[in-house]
Design a protein around this motif. Structure first.
Motif, PDB file in Angstrom:
ATOM      1  N   GLY A  83       3.323 -58.655  23.502  1.00  0.00           N
ATOM      2  CA  GLY A  83       2.833 -60.035  23.472  1.00  0.00           C
ATOM      3  C   GLY A  83       3.461 -60.860  24.577  1.00  0.00           C
ATOM      4  O   GLY A  83       3.696 -60.386  25.688  1.00  0.00           O
ATOM      5  N   VAL A  84       3.758 -62.138  24.264  1.00  0.00           N
ATOM      6  CA  VAL A  84       4.331 -63.018  25.271  1.00  0.00           C
ATOM      7  C   VAL A  84       5.743 -62.599  25.657  1.00  0.00           C
ATOM      8  O   VAL A  84       6.198 -62.891  26.759  1.00  0.00           O
ATOM      9  CB  VAL A  84       4.307 -64.494  24.822  1.00  0.00           C
ATOM     10  N   ARG A 104      -1.601 -73.254  38.487  1.00  0.00           N
ATOM     11  CA  ARG A 104      -2.210 -72.005  38.005  1.00  0.00           C
ATOM     12  C   ARG A 104      -1.544 -70.819  38.694  1.00  0.00           C
ATOM     13  O   ARG A 104      -1.250 -70.861  39.889  1.00  0.00           O
ATOM     14  CB  ARG A 104      -3.704 -71.967  38.318  1.00  0.00           C
ATOM     15  N   ILE A 105      -1.358 -69.750  37.903  1.00  0.00           N
ATOM     16  CA  ILE A 105      -0.806 -68.505  38.434  1.00  0.00           C
ATOM     17  C   ILE A 105      -1.641 -67.336  37.933  1.00  0.00           C
ATOM     18  O   ILE A 105      -2.388 -67.472  36.956  1.00  0.00           O
ATOM     19  CB  ILE A 105       0.673 -68.290  38.014  1.00  0.00           C
ATOM     20  N   LYS A 106      -1.498 -66.197  38.601  1.00  0.00           N
ATOM     21  CA  LYS A 106      -2.115 -64.960  38.121  1.00  0.00           C
ATOM     22  C   LYS A 106      -0.972 -64.096  37.606  1.00  0.00           C
ATOM     23  O   LYS A 106      -0.091 -63.681  38.357  1.00  0.00           O
ATOM     24  CB  LYS A 106      -2.883 -64.246  39.230  1.00  0.00           C
ATOM     25  N   LEU A 107      -1.006 -63.851  36.303  1.00  0.00           N
ATOM     26  CA  LEU A 107       0.056 -63.115  35.625  1.00  0.00           C
ATOM     27  C   LEU A 107      -0.562 -61.977  34.833  1.00  0.00           C
ATOM     28  O   LEU A 107      -1.423 -62.216  33.985  1.00  0.00           O
ATOM     29  CB  LEU A 107       0.828 -64.065  34.695  1.00  0.00           C
ATOM     30  N   ALA A 108      -0.156 -60.774  35.130  1.00  0.00           N
ATOM     31  CA  ALA A 108      -0.637 -59.579  34.420  1.00  0.00           C
ATOM     32  C   ALA A 108      -2.170 -59.497  34.448  1.00  0.00           C
ATOM     33  O   ALA A 108      -2.796 -59.169  33.445  1.00  0.00           O
ATOM     34  CB  ALA A 108      -0.113 -59.557  32.985  1.00  0.00           C
ATOM     35  N   VAL A 132       9.861 -67.344  33.549  1.00  0.00           N
ATOM     36  CA  VAL A 132      11.095 -67.528  32.784  1.00  0.00           C
ATOM     37  C   VAL A 132      10.809 -67.483  31.295  1.00  0.00           C
ATOM     38  O   VAL A 132      11.544 -66.861  30.522  1.00  0.00           O
ATOM     39  CB  VAL A 132      11.771 -68.867  33.167  1.00  0.00           C
ATOM     40  N   GLU A 133       9.742 -68.146  30.878  1.00  0.00           N
ATOM     41  CA  GLU A 133       9.358 -68.147  29.468  1.00  0.00           C
ATOM     42  C   GLU A 133       7.891 -68.533  29.344  1.00  0.00           C
ATOM     43  O   GLU A 133       7.271 -68.972  30.306  1.00  0.00           O
ATOM     44  CB  GLU A 133      10.239 -69.102  28.655  1.00  0.00           C
ATOM     45  N   ILE A 134       7.387 -68.354  28.151  1.00  0.00           N
ATOM     46  CA  ILE A 134       6.022 -68.779  27.849  1.00  0.00           C
ATOM     47  C   ILE A 134       6.132 -69.897  26.818  1.00  0.00           C
ATOM     48  O   ILE A 134       6.708 -69.707  25.748  1.00  0.00           O
ATOM     49  CB  ILE A 134       5.164 -67.621  27.283  1.00  0.00           C
TER      50      ILE A 134
END
Length: 142
Positions: A83-84, A104-108, A132-134
């Motif tokens: 998960g996160v 905005r970012i592209k993550l996974a 760093v965190e969600i």
């Protein structure tokens, strides 16, 4: 009809194996293996005393050796994050300028809203950032 001692030991092994399956108590399985060792001893022609000693020795040895190993393995939880939690520490690519207010970012492989950990810092498109965190549905990056 006279039944040999080794048959009684096998009956005891099965008798201990059935509650093992029902209750999932591994100690009963170890006692069952001890009963099988007693059956082998009886089959080799040793007396009742030797059979009981072998049963006790094998059962106690298994409980003393296998039980602590099994307890140690069951106490260890897998270190696999999901998960996160699995996203923390990963790198992402900035798609739209990210600052303290958002971006905005592209993550996974997915597009995420993001904000900078340090509100005074800004990241431009194409830069690599670390997650760093969600926080809810927003990735906090640096």
């Amino acid at each position: 009809m006279d039944i040999d001692a080794w048959v009684w030991w096998l009956v005891a092994a099965v008798g201990l194996g059935i509650p093992l399956v029902i209750t999932a108590m591994p100690e009963l399985g170890m006692l069952s293996v001890g009963a099988v060792a007693g059956a082998v001893t009886a089959g080799l022609g040793f007396g009742v005393t030797a059979q009981v000693v072998v049963f006790a020795a094998v059962s106690v040895a298994l409980i003393a050796v296998v039980r602590p190993i099994a307890a140690r393995h069951s106490a260890q939880r897998p270190q696999h994050a999901s998960g996160v939690d699995a996203l923390r520490g990963r790198q992402a690519v900035v798609l739209e300028r990210v600052d303290g207010d958002g971006g905005r970012i592209k993550l996974a492989g997915e597009v995420w809203s993001a904000r900078a950990l340090d509100a005074a810092r800004a990241f431009e498109p194409g830069e690599q950032v670390d997650v760093v965190e969600i926080d809810g549905a927003t990735a906090v990056v640096m």
